[in-house]
Design a protein around this motif. Structure first.
Motif, short mmCIF file in Angstrom:
data_model
loop_
_atom_site.label_atom_id
_atom_site.label_comp_id
_atom_site.label_asym_id
_atom_site.label_seq_id
_atom_site.Cartn_x
_atom_site.Cartn_y
_atom_site.Cartn_z
N GLY A 38 -12.23 39.10 -30.91
CA GLY A 38 -12.61 37.96 -30.09
C GLY A 38 -11.62 37.54 -29.03
N GLY A 39 -10.36 38.00 -29.12
CA GLY A 39 -9.37 37.67 -28.10
C GLY A 39 -9.14 36.17 -27.98
N ILE A 40 -9.00 35.73 -26.72
CA ILE A 40 -8.69 34.31 -26.46
C ILE A 40 -9.78 33.40 -27.01
CG2 ILE A 40 -9.76 34.36 -24.14
CD1 ILE A 40 -6.61 32.37 -24.95
N LEU A 41 -11.02 33.93 -27.07
CA LEU A 41 -12.14 33.10 -27.52
C LEU A 41 -12.06 32.79 -29.02
CD1 LEU A 41 -14.97 34.71 -25.40
CD2 LEU A 41 -14.02 32.42 -25.15
N SER A 42 -11.39 33.66 -29.78
CA SER A 42 -11.24 33.37 -31.21
C SER A 42 -10.01 32.49 -31.45
CB SER A 42 -11.10 34.66 -32.01
OG SER A 42 -9.91 35.32 -31.62
N PHE A 43 -9.16 32.35 -30.44
CA PHE A 43 -7.93 31.56 -30.53
C PHE A 43 -8.25 30.06 -30.38
CE2 PHE A 43 -4.14 29.78 -28.30
CZ PHE A 43 -3.17 30.07 -29.26
N LEU A 44 -9.29 29.81 -29.54
CA LEU A 44 -9.55 28.42 -29.16
C LEU A 44 -10.03 27.54 -30.33
CD1 LEU A 44 -11.20 28.80 -25.64
CD2 LEU A 44 -8.90 28.03 -26.20
N ALA A 45 -10.99 28.06 -31.12
CA ALA A 45 -11.58 27.21 -32.16
C ALA A 45 -10.54 26.72 -33.18
CB ALA A 45 -12.72 27.95 -32.84
N PRO A 46 -9.74 27.61 -33.79
CA PRO A 46 -8.76 27.08 -34.75
C PRO A 46 -7.66 26.24 -34.11
CG PRO A 46 -8.67 29.50 -34.68
CD PRO A 46 -9.76 29.08 -33.77
#
Lengths: 303, 407
Positions: free
Chosen positions: B174-182
């Motif tokens: 997911g890259g940056i997009l998986s970083f944002l939620a947590p």
């Protein structure tokens, strides 16, 4: 052995703060329905005793029990405590604070609020229900504080210098409220430096000195224990400087002179007359608590 | 019901009610979103007007001279825009200085790496921008003219839209997009501390400063009082958060493009349940530890003023990892990251950062969670004990060793 009627039992209580031993094996009991005076000079351990009794200080050794058990805040519903260092949430209005404390003591909110309104009216603070506490005078704050203490009709009232900060009018009001609770059967423990209040209200007293009980018993018992009788005189002239005439209280035309054990007053009276003192009135009585206090604590009591 | 337990509810109700009754609470709570709204509004309208002003400036027509060392500028386009090519740059510049020419542009041999010099008559702070705008428009139009193909010209001007996909053990990461939620938990942690920190410190100080401790401790256990006050603070914090966010939600509903993030399509956000659970737990235990620490500090200090300096040290320690954020992201398993991960004060932020980046192993997360929980419980226990003794130490700082019975 604990007296079955004892509400408070303190046995061999020791308390230390670092190297300073404040209480050294203190023991006493307070009986149900009595008014008990805890007396002593500043730093003699009175407040520490109450704090240990109420679980604010953990006890190092010995026991401090209320109704046979160690204090738990759940018992606070029927205990009214007016501490020496006192205050309330200063930025809050009077009524919500009183209601809150009433609730903490187990009263339903509506009952606590109704009781508070009635009390405020009784002590002349009607109309100040929504006033912030810090906007009240010192005496008015003290009245609110006392109200919080006696909420929920406490069976045990513990008052640490209750009249501190009160003017004579409000002192009388406060003592009449305390008297009401006494007549209703409440047990009252009181620390005070007002000896006339102690003589008037207290059934028994404990004189603390350096963390130990110096005297303990009914007021007449303590008076008998200390100094026996006193010669009180109103006079004109100059009291002689004599080993037998050693007044403990001396004002312009009034003096209280302790009588040696078993000695009649006539000897001293004759000595005074021989010295040219004109005696207008005299009586013999037991030593006042104030005299005893001065005798026990000497100059330290003036600290 | 046990009176003491019942009293926790009463403490919560009293604390929440008295806070919500204060006009200052609402004034301060509403001031923040209003301030943000005003700033966003200014930025939004300022951006719009700047953009339209730039467009208008680039379309302005005035006579100018130019020299072109690159040979890229199309003379026809330049003439259409009011330009006249000259060979003597010095003379053209002298004309501008003398006021006989409006503007002179000097296009360098390599416009990609060298600056294009623009000289013109002063037209005021904002209007003088038209010279640069026209020069840029001229060179862009000339380049597009040279390329010939409109699509290629657009590509050259706007760049390429790239969508990256990465995999770990065959699973998309997911890259940056998986970083944002947590990372939301880290933001929440930060906001909680900023909003509630000072109030947490005052949880125990208020009773001490008002000399109300002795009376209250005879009606309620210190643990119940502190728990009640902390829960009340959290409730007040949530209400304040809602007050903060409501105007933002309304603003987003009215102007959906207000928070467009460059190159991020929020609809493609990747939510990793594992990272979210760990993030939530780290937030919870981190907040608990922070609460315990402030309760303990408040119990030792005699006044809010003195507690303030200790509070500052805590805040700096908590957010110390932010100063090394680049290193933590680049080397999430490096020595600094390891130290920060296990040192209690820096653990919450570091672990949340590493967790968001997908660089916190499950066993590391477990150690940090247990450590934070144990540390928080110990701090709260010590805080309650210090409160019992320290809160009647009205005028002096409490001797912790004495209060804990160690001296």
């Amino acid at each position: 052995m604990t007296e079955p009627n004892a509400v408070i039992s303190v046995r061999d209580l020791h308390m230390s703060f670092g190297e300073q031993h404040v209480l050294k094996g203190l023991s006493f009991e307070v009986y149900r329905g009595e008014t008990f005076g805890l007396l002593g000079s500043n730093g003699s351990g009175k407040t520490t005793t109450l704090r240990a009794l109420l679980g604010i200080y953990p006890t190092a050794r010995g026991e401090a029990l209320i109704e046979g058990t160690r204090f738990d805040p759940s018992m606070g519903a029927r205990i009214g405590y007016l501490p020496e260092e006192r205050g309330l949430y200063r930025k809050e209005p009077v009524l919500p604070v009183m209601t809150y404390f009433g609730q903490l003591k187990g009263m339903p909110a509506a009952v606590a609020e109704g009781w508070s309104r009635g009390y405020l009216e009784k002590v002349g603070l009607a109309g100040k229900e929504r006033t912030r506490l810090d906007k009240l005078s010192g005496g008015e704050q003290q009245k609110v504080q006392l109200g919080v203490t006696i909420m929920n009709d406490p069976a045990l009232l513990i008052l640490d210098e209750p009249t501190k900060g009160f003017d004579p009018v409000n002192r009388r009001l406060l003592m009449s409220i305390v008297e009401e609770h006494r007549q209703r059967g409440a047990t009252i423990v009181m620390i005070t430096h007002q000896m006339e209040e102690v003589e008037r209200l207290c059934d028994r007293v404990l004189l603390l000195k350096d963390g130990v009980a110096e005297a303990y018993g009914t007021v007449p018992q303590v008076q008998d224990q200390y100094g026996g009788r006193t010669l009180r005189i109103e006079f004109t002239g100059r009291l002689p400087d004599s080993p037998t005439v050693r007044p403990t209280v001396r004002e312009q035309n009034y003096a209280e002179i302790p009588l040696p054990d078993g000695a009649p007053a006539t000897g001293i009276l004759r000595e005074l007359l021989d010295a040219g003192v004109e005696i207008r009135r005299f009586e013999t009585s037991r030593a006042s608590l104030e005299q005893i206090f001065l005798q026990v604590y000497g100059e330290r009591a003036e600290d | 019901m046990n009176l003491s337990v019942h009293n926790v509810g009463r403490v919560i109700r009293f604390e929440v009610t008295r806070t919500l009754r204060k006009p200052t609470f609402w004034a301060l709570s509403l001031a923040v979103p209003l301030l943000f709204g005003a700033v966003f509004g200014l930025v939004y309208f300022s951006s719009s007007s700047t953009e339209s002003a730039a467009t208008a400036q680039s379309e302005q027509r005035f006579d100018f001279t130019y020299t072109d060392a690159s040979g890229i500028v199309d003379p026809h386009l330049a003439a259409a825009m009011g330009g006249r090519e000259v060979t003597d740059g010095e003379a053209a510049l002298a004309d501008v200085r003398a006021g006989t020419s409006t503007a002179y542009f000097a296009f360098p041999a390599e416009p990609a790496t060298q600056a294009t010099r623009v000289y013109g008559q002063d037209a005021g702070l904002f209007d003088s921008g038209k010279y640069a705008s026209v020069a840029q428009a001229l060179i862009k139009a000339s380049v597009a003219q040279r390329i010939g193909d409109p699509e290629l010209a657009t590509l050259a001007a706007a760049g390429v839209d790239v969508q990256a996909s990465t995999y770990r053990d065959g699973v998309p990461t997911g890259g940056i997009l998986s970083f944002l939620a947590p990372m939301v938990f880290l933001v929440l942690f930060y906001l909680s501390i900023m909003m509630l920190g000072n109030q947490m410190l005052n949880v125990t100080l208020e009773e001490k400063e008002n000399r109300v401790t002795e009376m209250i401790l005879t009606t309620i256990r210190p643990t119940s009082l502190i728990v009640g006050k902390v829960v009340a603070l959290v409730i007040v914090g949530i209400i304040q958060g809602l007050v903060f966010s409501l105007p933002v939600i309304v603003a987003l509903a009215v102007m959906p493009g207000l928070v467009d993030l460059p190159d991020v399509d929020l609809s493609a956000l990747v939510i990793d349940p594992g990272r979210m659970v760990v993030g939530g737990l780290l937030f919870g235990t981190g907040f608990l530890m922070f609460t315990g620490l402030l309760v303990a500090i408040g119990s030792v200090m005699p006044s809010a003023k003195e507690a303030g300096s200790a509070f500052a040290v805590v805040i700096v320690s908590l957010f110390l990892p932010f100063y090394a954020v680049a290193m933590l992201i680049a080397e999430p398993r490096g020595t600094v990251a390891q130290i920060f991960t296990y040192f209690p004060l820096t653990a919450p932020v570091t672990a949340m950062l590493r967790n968001a980046a997908g660089a916190l192993d499950w066993w590391e997360a477990l150690i940090v969670l247990v450590e934070l929980f144990v540390f928080a419980a110990a701090l709260l226990a010590v805080g309650v004990r210090l409160f019992r003794t320290g809160s009647i130490s009205y005028n002096a700082r409490l001797d912790v060793r004495k209060a804990l019975g160690m001296a």
